[in-house]
Design an enzyme around this catalytic site. Structure first.
Site, PDB file in Angstrom:
ATOM      1  N   LYS A   1      -1.640  53.243  56.903  1.00 35.04           N
ATOM      2  CA  LYS A   1      -0.941  52.150  56.232  1.00 35.04           C
ATOM      3  C   LYS A   1      -1.919  51.334  55.375  1.00 35.04           C
ATOM      4  O   LYS A   1      -1.681  51.070  54.216  1.00 35.04           O
ATOM      5  CB  LYS A   1      -0.252  51.272  57.272  1.00 35.04           C
TER       6      LYS A   1
ATOM      7  N   GLU B   1     -11.415  55.133  61.974  1.00 40.32           N
ATOM      8  CA  GLU B   1     -11.217  56.472  62.539  1.00 40.32           C
ATOM      9  C   GLU B   1     -10.656  57.422  61.487  1.00 40.32           C
ATOM     10  O   GLU B   1     -11.118  58.554  61.310  1.00 40.32           O
ATOM     11  CB  GLU B   1     -10.237  56.421  63.727  1.00 40.32           C
TER      12      GLU B   1
ATOM     13  N   GLY C   1       3.173  49.682  61.425  1.00 42.07           N
ATOM     14  CA  GLY C   1       2.668  51.036  61.713  1.00 42.07           C
ATOM     15  C   GLY C   1       3.465  51.726  62.801  1.00 42.07           C
ATOM     16  O   GLY C   1       3.840  52.900  62.683  1.00 42.07           O
ATOM     17  N   ARG C   2       3.754  51.014  63.878  1.00 42.82           N
ATOM     18  CA  ARG C   2       4.453  51.637  65.009  1.00 42.82           C
ATOM     19  C   ARG C   2       5.950  51.806  64.756  1.00 42.82           C
ATOM     20  O   ARG C   2       6.680  52.287  65.611  1.00 42.82           O
ATOM     21  CB  ARG C   2       4.179  50.852  66.284  1.00 42.82           C
TER      22      ARG C   2
ATOM     23  N   GLU D   1       2.094  47.412  71.982  1.00 42.93           N
ATOM     24  CA  GLU D   1       1.463  46.733  70.852  1.00 42.93           C
ATOM     25  C   GLU D   1       2.423  45.649  70.331  1.00 42.93           C
ATOM     26  O   GLU D   1       1.997  44.620  69.813  1.00 42.93           O
ATOM     27  CB  GLU D   1       1.104  47.735  69.734  1.00 42.93           C
TER      28      GLU D   1
ATOM     29  N   HIS E   1       5.939  66.079  90.744  1.00 40.81           N
ATOM     30  CA  HIS E   1       4.876  66.625  91.594  1.00 40.81           C
ATOM     31  C   HIS E   1       3.567  65.876  91.411  1.00 40.81           C
ATOM     32  O   HIS E   1       2.499  66.390  91.751  1.00 40.81           O
ATOM     33  CB  HIS E   1       4.699  68.115  91.302  1.00 40.81           C
TER      34      HIS E   1
ATOM     35  N   LYS F   1     -12.496  46.336  67.220  1.00 40.11           N
ATOM     36  CA  LYS F   1     -12.934  46.966  65.963  1.00 40.11           C
ATOM     37  C   LYS F   1     -14.173  46.254  65.443  1.00 40.11           C
ATOM     38  O   LYS F   1     -15.155  46.878  65.030  1.00 40.11           O
ATOM     39  CB  LYS F   1     -11.843  46.820  64.892  1.00 40.11           C
TER      40      LYS F   1
END
Ligand code: F6P
Length: 553
Positions: A206, A212, A276-277, A362, A393, A517
């Site tokens: 965005k 990263e 973003g999400r 977030e 399990h 960050k």
């Protein structure tokens, strides 16, 4: 000024109810034959059974009163209209505009939002068609077989989750991969077996500033050019021409895309009013659009739209996202739940809990209200989960017999994607039997008497008793189609919205990721050998860096 929900009469009423609240789901199901149907709802293609939750008519009534007092409906209207409800970033919150019909109208701050959304979608679809048809070729003229999406957070989790969920719809001969982590192992593993001549990278960010993503994008460019050069494919070819054939970008910052060296003609945009999400249905979903094609992507969008319409128009008492959001408030703020499990009984949804973690945590992991005042009640529960039956399990033991209250969402589809049989057994039915059995076991448990009747030795009877009254919501759909996936995502977007609205927080900012960050940047020199920077670090961090330096050597 956001409303402090604890000052409302409904909050007080819920507190009073909670103080003496007990419920025995066995009893209520026996005494109220209509409970299951009264508490089962439809939204789009989704069938949602809330009856196995720890709720009564009185609780629901008080929760709806709370929604009324804090003004959830007004806030919802503001979101749909494009008001700047993301106050700390001074932005509208318009992910719902990403899926509106082309014939709709919405102008915000002079922007014709619907026209822009559809113009960008058209660009994405044109690009997707070219890759799918083989018209888009790499620098040596070969058709693209692998699309690698490089992004992180919302620029990764949504497209990756949706690609995995819709794998049966992916075009033969095409494969998408997703690189997000700055751990170099991620890009290494996802490119090691690829042919650069048939690989296309989508750099999705965005902001186009994320460390990263930009680091991985540079690594990808180096990988591409080195491999092509080694194969003699770059003789007489400018690097930029190769990059133009193998890199496209998705961003709101198209100027930064150009600075990176990607041709703006090969970039797809979106807008600062898409978080973003909340962006999988924007151009951020380009990898998905390439994989499943424009028609399926349109079906995906239609699913979001169906739930948007339901959320915007259904009466409060039948409004599924509203009710589920309020239910979460009940569990978190009045019954003390700290986490919420999401348990898809659909292997293709295996990334859905991870996707929801960003969406919900977030968004709602906040401790100040939108007006900056501090909060003295819990917000943002911890979302987690794994597909059934694997979870059964692993961690279901704790849900069934542990001491914590963990509301669970079970998700399943009626129609199997692969109808396989094991002898006389329809395997999908065996699978669904587990889905039905788990919610039943959680709700109704197994009493001491029932355990004794089975002939259980007395000393292990307590260990074999299931208390029951463990709440769950069952969400079923006809099949895991693109539309249903869109519906599921929109459902959780709006649940998250409702919770944030009640808590009075800004669910659309994410300042909590900034400090890490910033510190990572500050610590980089210390790691690389700057002694002063190392000396400036706190004692614990210094020792960790020294350990690293010693072992790395
Ligand atoms: O984690 C913080 C965050 O800003 C997320 O909200 C976002 O989805 C992610 O980083 C990636 O950001 P971008 O798409 O700008 O690279």
């Amino acid at each position: 000024m956001s409303i402090d929900p604890t000052t409302t009469a409904a909050w007080q009423r819920l507190n009073d109810i909670a103080e003496t609240f007990t419920i025995d789901l066995r009893e209520v199901f026996e005494n109220e034959p209509a409970r299951a149907s009264a508490l089962s709802f439809e939204a789009g293609d989704l069938y949602v059974d809330m009856s196995k939750n720890l709720i009564t008519d009185e609780v629901i009534d008080a929760l709806l009163e709370l929604a009324g007092e804090v003004g959830v409906a007004d806030y919802r209207a503001k979101m749909f209209a494009g008001d700047k409800i993301n106050v700390t970033e001074d932005r509208a919150v318009l992910h719902t505009a990403l899926r509106r019909e082309e014939s709709d109208e919405l102008t915000v701050d002079g922007q014709d939002v619907i026209a822009d959304v559809h113009a960008e979608l058209a660009k994405v679809y044109e690009f997707a068609d070219k890759v799918r048809s083989g018209e888009w070729v790499g620098i040596t003229g070969k058709r693209i077989t692998h699309v690698v999406n490089i992004g992180i957070g919302g620029s990764d989790l949504g497209p990756k989750m949706a690609y995995e969920a819709l794998k049966p719809y992916v075009q033969d001969g095409l494969q998408c991969r997703f690189v997000s982590n700055i751990d170099p192992s991620d890009i290494y593993e996802n490119t090691v077996d690829l042919d650069p001549e048939t690989t296309l990278f989508i750099i999705a960010s965005k902001t186009f500033t994320t460390l990263e993503t930009l680091t991985n994008a540079r690594l990808a460019r180096t990988w591409l050019l080195d491999k092509l050069r080694a194969a003699g494919a770059l003789d007489g070819v400018a690097d930029n021409d190769a990059v133009a054939k193998h890199f496209v970008a998705v961003s709101t910052a198209l100027d930064k895309v150009a600075d990176f060296g990607i041709d703006p003609d090969n970039a797809f945009g979106f807008w600062d009013w898409v978080g973003g999400r909340y962006s999988v249905d924007s151009a951020i979903g380009t990898a998905l659009a390439v994989a499943i094609g424009a028609d399926r992507f349109e079906e995906f969008l239609s699913g979001f739209r169906a739930i948007d319409e339901h959320f915007a128009t259904a009466e409060a008492k039948d409004n599924v996202p509203l009710l589920l959001g309020l239910l979460n408030i009940w569990y978190v703020n009045f019954l003390g739940a700290e986490s919420h499990a999401v348990l898809p009984y659909a292997q293709y949804l295996h990334r859905f809990p991870a996707y929801l973690q960003q969406l919900t945590m977030e968004s709602n992991g906040k401790s100040v209200r939108a007006d900056g005042s501090y909060i003295e009640y819990d917000t943002g529960e911890i979302f987690w989960g794994e597909p059934g039956t694997n979870g059964q399990h692993a961690f279901y033991q704790l849900i069934h017999q542990g001491t914590r209250l963990i509301p669970c969402d079970f998700i399943a589809v009626a129609k199997p994607t692969h109808a396989l049989e094991d002898g006389d057994n329809d395997v999908h039915e065996l699978f669904l039997a587990n889905f039905f059995a788990q919610t039943k076991a959680l709700a109704f448990g197994k009493t001491e008497e029932e355990v004794i009747v089975e002939g259980t030795p007395e000393h292990i009877v307590p260990a074999r008793v299931f208390e029951g009254n463990k709440p769950s919501t069952s969400i079923m759909a006809p099949e895991l189609s693109p539309k249903v996936l869109g519906e599921l995502i929109a459902l959780y977007e709006h649940i998250t919205f409702v919770q944030g609205a009640v808590w009075g927080i800004d669910s659309f900012d994410q300042w909590g990721v900034e400090l890490g960050k910033q510190l990572a940047k500050e610590l980089t020199p210390a790691i690389a050998g700057d002694e002063q920077a190392l000396a400036d670090a706190d004692a614990s961090t210094r020792a960790l860096i020294e350990y690293y330096r010693g072992k790395r050597a």
